[in-house]
Design an enzyme around this catalytic site. Sequence first.
Site, PDB file in Angstrom:
ATOM      1  N   ASP A 183     -11.799  13.791 -52.769  1.00  0.00           N
ATOM      2  CA  ASP A 183     -13.024  14.863 -52.467  1.00  0.00           C
ATOM      3  C   ASP A 183     -13.776  14.203 -51.292  1.00  0.00           C
ATOM      4  OD1 ASP A 183     -13.916  16.652 -52.725  1.00  0.00           O
ATOM      5  OD2 ASP A 183     -15.264  16.679 -54.361  1.00  0.00           O
ATOM      6  N   GLU A 209      -9.418  16.671 -52.086  1.00  0.00           N
ATOM      7  CA  GLU A 209     -10.073  18.011 -52.100  1.00  0.00           C
ATOM      8  C   GLU A 209     -10.821  18.108 -51.231  1.00  0.00           C
ATOM      9  OE1 GLU A 209     -11.710  17.832 -56.283  1.00  0.00           O
ATOM     10  OE2 GLU A 209     -14.008  19.175 -54.816  1.00  0.00           O
TER      11      GLU A 209
END
Length: 382
Positions: A183, A209
Amino acid sequence: MKITRIETFLVPPRWLFCRIETDDGVVGWGEPVVEGRAEVVRAAVDVLAEYLIGQDPLRIEDHWQVMTRGGFYRGGPVLSSAVAGIDQALWDIAGKSYGAPVHALLGGPVRDRARVYAWVGGDSPAQLADDIAAQVEAGFTAVKMNAAGRVSPHPSVAEINGVVGRVATAREVLGPDRDVAVDCHGRFSAAGARRLVHELAPLQPLFVEEPLLPDQDNLLAGVTAAAGPVPIATGERLYGRAGFLPALQAGIAVAQPDLSHAGGISEVRRIASLAETFGAHLAPHCPLGPLALAASLQVVFATPNFLIQEQSLGIHYNKEADLLSYVLDPEPFRFTDGYAARTDLPGLGVQIDESAVRAADRAPHAWRNPVWRHEDGSFAEW
Ligand SMILES: [Mg+2]
């Protein structure tokens, strides 16, 4: 049946729950929240409640239309999250009223269990290898980690190498049979993200992400191109179909709407369908509480193009309370071999401990996300 009362509860660690009561005794729960702005969403729910009191709760789509489009100014995280939590509660009422789980009302289940992942490492993942080993031991087959804590948007070689080194550590502990997702939290510029995703490719992440902030999604196509074989995911800060369309057109592989931000079950169902037309998979964002997760699971049990579900057990943000603090029965959230089993309980399938919720709201939280600064004193993305 008529809606008679709508209440909200600020509950630690950083959530807002919504309870909708009806005149025939059926009660529905939802989770309308923007983390760090929960009080603002509470006010938005109060305004929407003016319209809903006295209405038939089973006209979910009509209420969604009025709540979303009935104001001349519309959209954005606060209003979409208020609608989302109310929508969850209305689906909960519908399921309880018809004696069926929400996934049955969405066309019936397409799977028996849903793969979930666990968070590892905080924003400064010092204990990464140990944390991953613990999650593997707990049965999870996939983990997600932050790429970096505070990092310059135009990363240095050392910063890029730091991320790659940590993901390599994760890959080593996980082996070839388990997955790691990375992420970026929108902390990189487009140029920084392009370099990073290129370097991560040999480690074969499940997805990378939010390489960019959503307000830079006009640059996302360049990142997906630079990523080559690495699937790009985004969507926790997009609030409806209109927000997802350009991201899907830019080539994302994984759509991550949050059931508590993107218009609830009604709209995430439609976002999943839109993603399907682009060959993209659904991985609902959910670092939130039991109602948001229950709503997510109801959607993914009825969604063919589902990849994996986020859940917040053990997440580093949650200090005072966690996923199980407000439920009477933890069974829906007992994960076996990294999967959540489908249950056939009516509605959202979660039983809320109302007295714990009311007690928590008597000392309401005021959670705010940290404000970070770079070495030179300038603002840094959290
Ligand atoms: Mg994220």
